[in-house]
Design a protein around this motif. Structure first.
Motif, PDB file in Angstrom:
ATOM      1  N   THR A   2       0.680  -1.358  -0.085  1.00  0.00           N
ATOM      2  CA  THR A   2       0.136  -0.119  -0.144  1.00  0.00           C
ATOM      3  C   THR A   2       0.715   1.103  -0.049  1.00  0.00           C
ATOM      4  OG1 THR A   2      -0.078  -0.087   2.404  1.00  0.00           O
ATOM      5  CG2 THR A   2      -1.826  -1.267   1.275  1.00  0.00           C
ATOM      6  N   ALA A   3       2.233   1.106   0.442  1.00  0.00           N
ATOM      7  CA  ALA A   3       3.029   2.483   0.342  1.00  0.00           C
ATOM      8  C   ALA A   3       3.460   2.615  -1.106  1.00  0.00           C
ATOM      9  CB  ALA A   3       4.222   2.010   1.202  1.00  0.00           C
ATOM     10  N   ALA A  96      -4.126  11.237  -0.994  1.00  0.00           N
ATOM     11  CA  ALA A  96      -4.667  10.015  -1.541  1.00  0.00           C
ATOM     12  C   ALA A  96      -3.615   8.909  -1.240  1.00  0.00           C
ATOM     13  CB  ALA A  96      -4.921  10.077  -2.811  1.00  0.00           C
ATOM     14  N   LEU A  97      -2.523   9.000  -1.249  1.00  0.00           N
ATOM     15  CA  LEU A  97      -1.434   7.949  -1.127  1.00  0.00           C
ATOM     16  C   LEU A  97      -1.207   7.842   0.299  1.00  0.00           C
ATOM     17  CD1 LEU A  97       1.297   9.352  -3.882  1.00  0.00           C
ATOM     18  CD2 LEU A  97      -0.377   7.333  -3.852  1.00  0.00           C
ATOM     19  N   ARG A 102      -2.218   4.116   5.136  1.00  0.00           N
ATOM     20  CA  ARG A 102      -2.514   4.018   6.416  1.00  0.00           C
ATOM     21  C   ARG A 102      -3.810   3.584   6.719  1.00  0.00           C
ATOM     22  NH1 ARG A 102       0.103   9.528   9.260  1.00  0.00           N
ATOM     23  NH2 ARG A 102       2.397   8.958   8.497  1.00  0.00           N
ATOM     24  N   ALA A 103      -4.776   3.899   5.554  1.00  0.00           N
ATOM     25  CA  ALA A 103      -6.063   3.471   5.885  1.00  0.00           C
ATOM     26  C   ALA A 103      -6.652   2.444   4.515  1.00  0.00           C
ATOM     27  CB  ALA A 103      -7.050   4.509   6.220  1.00  0.00           C
ATOM     28  N   PRO A 104      -5.924   1.351   4.287  1.00  0.00           N
ATOM     29  CA  PRO A 104      -6.327   0.590   2.807  1.00  0.00           C
ATOM     30  C   PRO A 104      -7.640   0.429   2.643  1.00  0.00           C
ATOM     31  CG  PRO A 104      -5.226  -0.803   4.371  1.00  0.00           C
ATOM     32  CD  PRO A 104      -5.077   0.485   5.025  1.00  0.00           C
ATOM     33  N   GLY A 105      -8.509   0.347   3.981  1.00  0.00           N
ATOM     34  CA  GLY A 105      -9.862  -0.343   3.722  1.00  0.00           C
ATOM     35  C   GLY A 105     -11.058   1.097   3.641  1.00  0.00           C
ATOM     36  N   ARG A 110     -10.102   5.231  -0.972  1.00  0.00           N
ATOM     37  CA  ARG A 110      -9.703   4.559  -2.157  1.00  0.00           C
ATOM     38  C   ARG A 110     -10.586   5.579  -2.990  1.00  0.00           C
ATOM     39  NH1 ARG A 110     -11.216   0.056  -0.099  1.00  0.00           N
ATOM     40  NH2 ARG A 110     -13.466   0.000  -0.648  1.00  0.00           N
ATOM     41  N   ALA A 111     -11.744   6.184  -2.778  1.00  0.00           N
ATOM     42  CA  ALA A 111     -12.309   7.056  -3.774  1.00  0.00           C
ATOM     43  C   ALA A 111     -11.554   7.991  -4.168  1.00  0.00           C
ATOM     44  CB  ALA A 111     -13.687   7.362  -3.435  1.00  0.00           C
TER      45      ALA A 111
END
Length: 304
Positions: A2-3, A96-97, A102-105, A110-111
């Motif tokens: 995710t990073a 966004a990154l 830090r909060a992939p869910g 995500r949007a």
């Protein structure tokens, strides 16, 4: 994963830095046009051609710092391209990154990340349009000179002949015989700044092109890792659901099963079959032996 990649972080930093320089150059030019020397007039030595045609001509004349027809739309376009690179790509992309890492869910994060990826190509095209538009406008007015007879006769009004870009106009003004050397040096310095934002559009476009490519490569890697994670979770859920409610029969009816769903009770069944085969013939033998033992005892009782 995710990073964001190191290449993407570096490309974003370079893009924001160069776009900030571009925005600073344009802001400096706009402030100079509205509040600097161009807002007043310059003193110019009257050329010999004007004196020859007019015996009463004064030795100097005044020319306004800005012509009547100034082409500045390319500056607005370049300003929009630099601002979009800073705000839409740099700031929104950073947020966004961070949320992706830090909060992939998080659905909002995500949007926002998908929205940022959708802005990559339009902002790149805006920078390309600004680059092409600026060079086309400057080249279209290249080689223009100020007709000093027209300038002398239209003073103190603005120079009304032709249209000019800021770069072309101040380059033509520096060809005049300005009476104040400080004005000349001031105009030369700001002309370098004006040409600076024009030519800085080239590295700005190249850096943004690099950032766009790296962003899509990072996006593809992130999607691949995310899809692999979803596939693993789905497989685990499909195999574990048979054992979540004390259901020991399993998906294939076996008591002992591998995690992948293949039954392991074949060996147990074979062992049971071997056991039954080994000991099945002995049961009749034991019955016969017991019968033979009982017959002499019955005979003895009958004799008695």
């Amino acid at each position: 994963m995710t990073a964001p990649s190191t290449a993407l972080v570096a490309a974003l930093a370079l893009l924001v830095a160069d776009a900030t320089i571009e925005l600073g150059f344009i802001t400096s030019m706009v402030a100079y046009l509205h509040g600097g020397l161009p807002s007043g007039t310059y003193s110019v030595n009257t050329p010999a051609s004007v004196r020859f045609s007019d015996d009463n001509a004064s030795p100097t004349y005044r020319i306004q710092g800005k012509p009547l027809h100034v082409v500045i739309n390319q500056g607005h376009t370049s300003n929009g391209a630099a601002g979009s690179a800073i705000v839409l790509i740099g700031i929104v992309g950073t947020i966004a990154l961070i949320l992706r890492h830090r909060a992939p869910g998080n659905k909002l994060g995500r949007a926002l990340y998908y929205f940022w990826m959708g802005l990559q190509v339009p902002t790149l095209l805006l920078t390309l349009i600004a680059l092409a538009y600026t060079f086309a406008a400057v080249n279209a007015h290249r080689g223009q000179t100020i007709d000093q007879t027209v300038a002398y006769n239209t003073q103190p009004g603005p120079y009304a002949k032709d249209s000019w870009t800021p770069q072309n106009w101040f380059a033509a003004v520096l060809e005049l015989h300005l009476t104040d050397p400080d004005v000349r040096s001031n105009l030369a310095m700001h002309l370098r700044i004006m040409r600076g934002w024009q030519y800085n559009l080239i590295p700005l476009f190249l850096i943004q092109l690099l950032e766009t490519v790296v962003a899509f490569i990072d996006f593809r890697a992130w999607r691949g890792m995310r899809n692999d994670g979803l596939g693993t979770n789905a497989a685990s859920t499909g195999n574990e659901k048979y054992y979540s409610s004390n259901d020991y029969n399993g998906p294939h009816g076996g008591v002992q099963e591998e995690y992948s769903g293949q039954p392991l009770n074949n060996n147990a069944n074979n062992a049971n079959n071997g056991y039954n085969t080994q000991y099945a013939p002995q049961q009749p033998y034991q019955d016969q032996s017991y019968t033979h033992q009982q017959q002499p005892q019955q005979q003895q009782h009958s004799q008695v």
